[in-house]
Design a protein around this motif. Structure first.
Motif, PDB file in Angstrom:
ATOM      1  N   ARG A 149       0.823  -1.215   0.000  1.00  0.00           N
ATOM      2  CA  ARG A 149       0.000   0.000   0.000  1.00  0.00           C
ATOM      3  C   ARG A 149       0.856   1.263   0.000  1.00  0.00           C
ATOM      4  O   ARG A 149       0.362   2.342  -0.316  1.00  0.00           O
ATOM      5  CB  ARG A 149      -0.923   0.028   1.224  1.00  0.00           C
ATOM      6  N   ARG A 150       2.084   1.126   0.402  1.00  0.00           N
ATOM      7  CA  ARG A 150       2.925   2.306   0.561  1.00  0.00           C
ATOM      8  C   ARG A 150       3.933   2.506  -0.550  1.00  0.00           C
ATOM      9  O   ARG A 150       4.349   3.632  -0.804  1.00  0.00           O
ATOM     10  CB  ARG A 150       3.680   2.234   1.900  1.00  0.00           C
ATOM     11  N   VAL A 151       4.377   1.415  -1.149  1.00  0.00           N
ATOM     12  CA  VAL A 151       5.417   1.526  -2.168  1.00  0.00           C
ATOM     13  C   VAL A 151       5.051   0.646  -3.351  1.00  0.00           C
ATOM     14  O   VAL A 151       4.823  -0.549  -3.182  1.00  0.00           O
ATOM     15  CB  VAL A 151       6.797   1.075  -1.612  1.00  0.00           C
ATOM     16  N   ARG A 152       4.984   1.264  -4.510  1.00  0.00           N
ATOM     17  CA  ARG A 152       4.784   0.467  -5.714  1.00  0.00           C
ATOM     18  C   ARG A 152       6.112  -0.159  -6.112  1.00  0.00           C
ATOM     19  O   ARG A 152       7.124   0.506  -6.226  1.00  0.00           O
ATOM     20  CB  ARG A 152       4.253   1.351  -6.859  1.00  0.00           C
ATOM     21  N   HIS A 153       6.111  -1.429  -6.300  1.00  0.00           N
ATOM     22  CA  HIS A 153       7.357  -2.122  -6.619  1.00  0.00           C
ATOM     23  C   HIS A 153       7.014  -3.347  -7.452  1.00  0.00           C
ATOM     24  O   HIS A 153       5.852  -3.693  -7.604  1.00  0.00           O
ATOM     25  CB  HIS A 153       8.076  -2.546  -5.330  1.00  0.00           C
ATOM     26  N   GLY A 154       8.024  -4.009  -7.972  1.00  0.00           N
ATOM     27  CA  GLY A 154       7.784  -5.222  -8.769  1.00  0.00           C
ATOM     28  C   GLY A 154       8.462  -6.430  -8.176  1.00  0.00           C
ATOM     29  O   GLY A 154       8.949  -7.300  -8.888  1.00  0.00           O
ATOM     30  N   LEU A 155       8.493  -6.492  -6.861  1.00  0.00           N
ATOM     31  CA  LEU A 155       9.219  -7.551  -6.179  1.00  0.00           C
ATOM     32  C   LEU A 155       8.606  -8.933  -6.323  1.00  0.00           C
ATOM     33  O   LEU A 155       7.391  -9.076  -6.334  1.00  0.00           O
ATOM     34  CB  LEU A 155       9.273  -7.258  -4.683  1.00  0.00           C
ATOM     35  N   GLN A 156       9.495  -9.902  -6.343  1.00  0.00           N
ATOM     36  CA  GLN A 156       9.058 -11.285  -6.182  1.00  0.00           C
ATOM     37  C   GLN A 156       9.279 -11.651  -4.720  1.00  0.00           C
ATOM     38  O   GLN A 156      10.393 -11.969  -4.311  1.00  0.00           O
ATOM     39  CB  GLN A 156       9.860 -12.206  -7.088  1.00  0.00           C
ATOM     40  N   TRP A 157       8.226 -11.585  -3.951  1.00  0.00           N
ATOM     41  CA  TRP A 157       8.354 -11.768  -2.507  1.00  0.00           C
ATOM     42  C   TRP A 157       8.979 -13.108  -2.151  1.00  0.00           C
ATOM     43  O   TRP A 157       9.730 -13.215  -1.182  1.00  0.00           O
ATOM     44  CB  TRP A 157       6.983 -11.674  -1.835  1.00  0.00           C
ATOM     45  N   GLU A 158       8.630 -14.139  -2.927  1.00  0.00           N
ATOM     46  CA  GLU A 158       9.107 -15.475  -2.569  1.00  0.00           C
ATOM     47  C   GLU A 158      10.629 -15.623  -2.696  1.00  0.00           C
ATOM     48  O   GLU A 158      11.210 -16.529  -2.134  1.00  0.00           O
ATOM     49  CB  GLU A 158       8.376 -16.545  -3.390  1.00  0.00           C
ATOM     50  N   ARG A 159      11.288 -14.728  -3.468  1.00  0.00           N
ATOM     51  CA  ARG A 159      12.747 -14.788  -3.638  1.00  0.00           C
ATOM     52  C   ARG A 159      13.495 -13.955  -2.621  1.00  0.00           C
ATOM     53  O   ARG A 159      14.698 -14.091  -2.465  1.00  0.00           O
ATOM     54  CB  ARG A 159      13.123 -14.188  -5.006  1.00  0.00           C
ATOM     55  N   LEU A 160      12.800 -13.040  -2.002  1.00  0.00           N
ATOM     56  CA  LEU A 160      13.468 -11.938  -1.305  1.00  0.00           C
ATOM     57  C   LEU A 160      14.467 -12.400  -0.257  1.00  0.00           C
ATOM     58  O   LEU A 160      15.623 -11.982  -0.248  1.00  0.00           O
ATOM     59  CB  LEU A 160      12.419 -11.036  -0.649  1.00  0.00           C
ATOM     60  N   ILE A 161      13.997 -13.259   0.642  1.00  0.00           N
ATOM     61  CA  ILE A 161      14.854 -13.640   1.759  1.00  0.00           C
ATOM     62  C   ILE A 161      15.910 -14.647   1.324  1.00  0.00           C
ATOM     63  O   ILE A 161      17.069 -14.558   1.742  1.00  0.00           O
ATOM     64  CB  ILE A 161      13.995 -14.148   2.944  1.00  0.00           C
ATOM     65  N   GLY A 162      15.517 -15.600   0.483  1.00  0.00           N
ATOM     66  CA  GLY A 162      16.472 -16.587  -0.004  1.00  0.00           C
ATOM     67  C   GLY A 162      17.675 -15.943  -0.653  1.00  0.00           C
ATOM     68  O   GLY A 162      18.822 -16.272  -0.343  1.00  0.00           O
ATOM     69  N   SER A 163      17.420 -14.980  -1.544  1.00  0.00           N
ATOM     70  CA  SER A 163      18.565 -14.385  -2.221  1.00  0.00           C
ATOM     71  C   SER A 163      19.328 -13.445  -1.296  1.00  0.00           C
ATOM     72  O   SER A 163      20.532 -13.212  -1.489  1.00  0.00           O
ATOM     73  CB  SER A 163      18.162 -13.735  -3.551  1.00  0.00           C
ATOM     74  N   PHE A 164      18.667 -12.921  -0.283  1.00  0.00           N
ATOM     75  CA  PHE A 164      19.428 -12.137   0.697  1.00  0.00           C
ATOM     76  C   PHE A 164      20.367 -13.020   1.513  1.00  0.00           C
ATOM     77  O   PHE A 164      21.514 -12.644   1.785  1.00  0.00           O
ATOM     78  CB  PHE A 164      18.488 -11.373   1.632  1.00  0.00           C
ATOM     79  N   VAL A 165      19.904 -14.197   1.879  1.00  0.00           N
ATOM     80  CA  VAL A 165      20.778 -15.128   2.602  1.00  0.00           C
ATOM     81  C   VAL A 165      21.981 -15.496   1.727  1.00  0.00           C
ATOM     82  O   VAL A 165      23.116 -15.559   2.218  1.00  0.00           O
ATOM     83  CB  VAL A 165      20.008 -16.390   3.061  1.00  0.00           C
ATOM     84  N   ASP A 166      21.750 -15.668   0.445  1.00  0.00           N
ATOM     85  CA  ASP A 166      22.862 -15.915  -0.473  1.00  0.00           C
ATOM     86  C   ASP A 166      23.845 -14.747  -0.461  1.00  0.00           C
ATOM     87  O   ASP A 166      25.066 -14.942  -0.402  1.00  0.00           O
ATOM     88  CB  ASP A 166      22.352 -16.115  -1.912  1.00  0.00           C
ATOM     89  N   LEU A 167      23.326 -13.549  -0.508  1.00  0.00           N
ATOM     90  CA  LEU A 167      24.175 -12.345  -0.533  1.00  0.00           C
ATOM     91  C   LEU A 167      25.080 -12.287   0.693  1.00  0.00           C
ATOM     92  O   LEU A 167      26.292 -12.119   0.583  1.00  0.00           O
ATOM     93  CB  LEU A 167      23.283 -11.099  -0.605  1.00  0.00           C
ATOM     94  N   VAL A 168      24.489 -12.398   1.861  1.00  0.00           N
ATOM     95  CA  VAL A 168      25.309 -12.255   3.074  1.00  0.00           C
ATOM     96  C   VAL A 168      26.199 -13.463   3.315  1.00  0.00           C
ATOM     97  O   VAL A 168      27.331 -13.313   3.804  1.00  0.00           O
ATOM     98  CB  VAL A 168      24.478 -11.942   4.341  1.00  0.00           C
ATOM     99  N   SER A 169      25.736 -14.642   2.967  1.00  0.00           N
ATOM    100  CA  SER A 169      26.636 -15.777   3.185  1.00  0.00           C
ATOM    101  C   SER A 169      27.811 -15.692   2.216  1.00  0.00           C
ATOM    102  O   SER A 169      28.941 -16.047   2.563  1.00  0.00           O
ATOM    103  CB  SER A 169      25.911 -17.116   3.160  1.00  0.00           C
ATOM    104  N   GLY A 170      27.564 -15.165   1.018  1.00  0.00           N
ATOM    105  CA  GLY A 170      28.670 -14.879   0.103  1.00  0.00           C
ATOM    106  C   GLY A 170      29.652 -13.896   0.719  1.00  0.00           C
ATOM    107  O   GLY A 170      30.878 -14.017   0.565  1.00  0.00           O
ATOM    108  N   ALA A 171      29.121 -12.927   1.428  1.00  0.00           N
ATOM    109  CA  ALA A 171      29.971 -11.890   2.016  1.00  0.00           C
ATOM    110  C   ALA A 171      30.853 -12.410   3.149  1.00  0.00           C
ATOM    111  O   ALA A 171      31.951 -11.901   3.363  1.00  0.00           O
ATOM    112  CB  ALA A 171      29.105 -10.733   2.530  1.00  0.00           C
ATOM    113  N   ILE A 172      30.373 -13.411   3.864  1.00  0.00           N
ATOM    114  CA  ILE A 172      31.149 -13.887   5.016  1.00  0.00           C
ATOM    115  C   ILE A 172      31.902 -15.176   4.720  1.00  0.00           C
ATOM    116  O   ILE A 172      32.673 -15.658   5.568  1.00  0.00           O
ATOM    117  CB  ILE A 172      30.270 -14.096   6.269  1.00  0.00           C
ATOM    118  N   ALA A 173      31.696 -15.728   3.533  1.00  0.00           N
ATOM    119  CA  ALA A 173      32.356 -17.001   3.212  1.00  0.00           C
ATOM    120  C   ALA A 173      33.851 -16.790   3.012  1.00  0.00           C
ATOM    121  O   ALA A 173      34.293 -15.773   2.468  1.00  0.00           O
ATOM    122  CB  ALA A 173      31.733 -17.617   1.968  1.00  0.00           C
TER     123      ALA A 173
END
Lengths: 219, 219
Positions: free
Chosen positions: A187-211
């Motif tokens: 309701r607040r922000v128009r976006h084109g997100l795929q909600w189902e990917r959001l957290i999974g790919s974030f976990v990939d991002l940070v685990s890449g950062a600390i690996a």
DNA sequence: TCAGTTGCTGACCGGCGGTCAGCGTCCGAC
DNA sequence: GTCGGACGCTGACCGCCGGTCAGCAACTGA
């Protein structure tokens, strides 16, 4: 002796009936909108009787949240016990935590209901002590997985484990908050997100950062 | 004609007096605990008069939050306009946003007061439209910086800009929430954190994760 | 059976957001 | 200056809510 025991048992059963009723109302209406009158009706007692079992609406709330946290910690313990490198364990913890939060967004929203409120929870109550211990346990599991990763070589050693666990935990929290409130976000922000990917790919991002570079890892 | 204009001006001035009073009370007490009676006293009008200017407590709230957001967007626009690579601009945006949130934690907490509540804000009000536009602007600035980084070679191209901006935005949000509520966090989890490092080193972590390898970058 | 204990109810309390009849003040026409 | 209508505001009131407790019914053991 039998009468006292029966009465004690009945009191405990009534207490659970009230807790279950409160949970249903909190989940469907939200904590703030839920009324003690409605909880009483769902529990089939008078409103006044609620206060024979719980000191206040706040204590009812904390009891329900603590119940959920117990379940979360059980799941995290199980995830942490499965085999794998430290990094793999940590990734699994993150996924488990997010999965728990998002399989029932209402429950998660109830759990973070303390944000921005002035619930006066007494520090010295056993209930608060338990609640606090459970929260600390979730952090400790993450720290342990990161530490294991440093030892087995799957996680870089240059970053402080507690700080990392807190940062990534808070970051994941932010993502869970956003996703659990996706209707309000939409309701607040128009976006084109795929909600189902959001957290999974974030976990990939940070685990890449600390690996640790040069280590084979499950991506 | 002069009388109508003066009256209009006085109405506007009274409206601002009420807004300022409400902001003070919201900041010091929190939105939920703040009462219309106290706001009325601070504004030196009757409680009933508040409703001549604002439809409800919710509208008062939204008006105040929108005022803050305007200021935030001004700062972000300024940060985005300063020279540098896409990655540098993006880092500057993250730091500016966090700085704004944490220079006055009370203001930030008021701003996220919609979490877990049932404020019924009408989608079609001009005020909500403005609020929404401002929120979208903050996201758009991040997306633009990331896009610039992809073009100038400072940011990897393999990740979706909008998804990245949302993930890192939500993650930063989580950190800001935690830090703005540090007193409540301290009551719940024993830890040895250095709060003042938390966000800065997180920005380093994620910008390291999205930086194009082999590019000189400000770390 | 009866006195004491236990468990519960529902009327009541004060606090809160919101409402609006009634009143005072202002303004322009006469 | 007077007067009627418009405007702005007030404060008593409303219903809703979390919490309280006197009074009553049911239970228990002697």
């Amino acid at each position: 002796m039998g009468v006292a025991e029966r009465r004690q048992r009945e009191r405990e059963e009534r207490r659970v009936v009230i807790l279950d009723a409160a949970e249903r109302v909190f989940l469907s209406k939200g904590v703030a909108v839920a009324t003690m009158e409605e909880i009483a009706q769902q529990a089939e007692v008078s409103k006044g009787a609620l206060y024979l079992y719980f000191k206040s609406k706040d204590e009812l709330y904390l009891s329900i949240v603590t119940r959920s946290l117990r379940e979360l910690v059980v799941r995290l313990e199980r995830a942490a016990a499965a085999p794998g490198s430290g990094l793999e364990r940590y990734r699994r913890l993150l996924h488990t935590h997010a999965g728990f939060a998002l399989e029932e967004p209402d429950r998660f929203r109830v759990g973070i209901g303390w944000l921005n409120t002035n619930y006066s929870v007494t520090d010295d109550s056993p209930l608060f002590g338990e609640y606090r211990g459970l929260l600390e346990r979730t952090l400790a599991l993450s720290v342990a997985a990161i530490e294991q990763g440093k030892q087995d070589g799957s996680v870089v050693t240059s970053l402080d484990s507690l700080e990392l666990a807190t940062q990534i935990g808070a970051a994941l929290f932010g993502l869970m908050v956003i996703q659990a409130n996706r209707l309000e976000v939409d309701r607040r922000v128009r976006h084109g997100l795929q909600w189902e990917r959001l957290i999974g790919s974030f976990v990939d991002l940070v685990s890449g950062a600390i690996a640790q570079p040069g280590r084979a890892r499950t991506a």
